[in-house]
Design a protein around this motif. Structure first.
Motif: not given
Length: 109
Positions: A13-32
C-alpha cells in the motif's frame, strides 16, 4: 548439503519495506525452528542459525499485529506460507507483498 532461507516483507500500500513484522519458521511437525522481526529494509536474512534439510516448512507472518500497530484492521490476522525444500544446498527466499486485504508470495532468489 543443507539449504538456507531468507524472507522479505513489502507493504504494497505504501511501496515501502515492512519493518518489524514478526516471522516464525516451523518444521512439518509444527516445531518452531526460528523466529525474528524484519529489519528496516523489511528483511530477515536468516531465520535459523542451522541450514535446513529437504522437507516441508511453514513461515507465519504476524501481519495482524503489524497492522494493529498502525491502527489498521486487516482482513488477515496472519499469513501462513507452507513450502517445500526438495533439493538440498540451495538458498530459498520467500518474499511477501502485503496489504490490509490481500497478500502475494513467490519463490524469490
Amino acid at each position: 548439503m543443507m539449504s538456507t532461507l531468507s524472507t522479505h516483507v513489502l507493504d504494497a500500500t505504501t511501496g515501502t519495506p515492512a519493518a518489524g513484522v514478526h516471522v516464525a519458521l516451523a518444521g512439518a511437525d509444527g516445531s518452531v525452528l526460528g523466529t525474528g522481526r524484519t529489519d528496516d529494509d523489511g528483511r530477515i536474512r536468516a531465520l535459523t542459525d542451522e541450514p535446513l534439510p529437504p522437507g516441508t516448512y511453514t513461515l507465519t507472518f504476524g501481519t495482524g499485529d503489524w497492522f494493529a500497530e498502525r491502527d489498521i484492521v486487516p482482513f488477515y490476522p496472519e499469513v501462513v506460507v507452507t513450502f517445500r525444500i526438495s533439493v538440498a544446498g540451495n538458498h530459498f527466499h520467500v518474499p511477501l507483498l502485503l496489504s490490509p486485504f490481500a497478500y502475494s508470495t513467490y519463490r524469490g532468489s
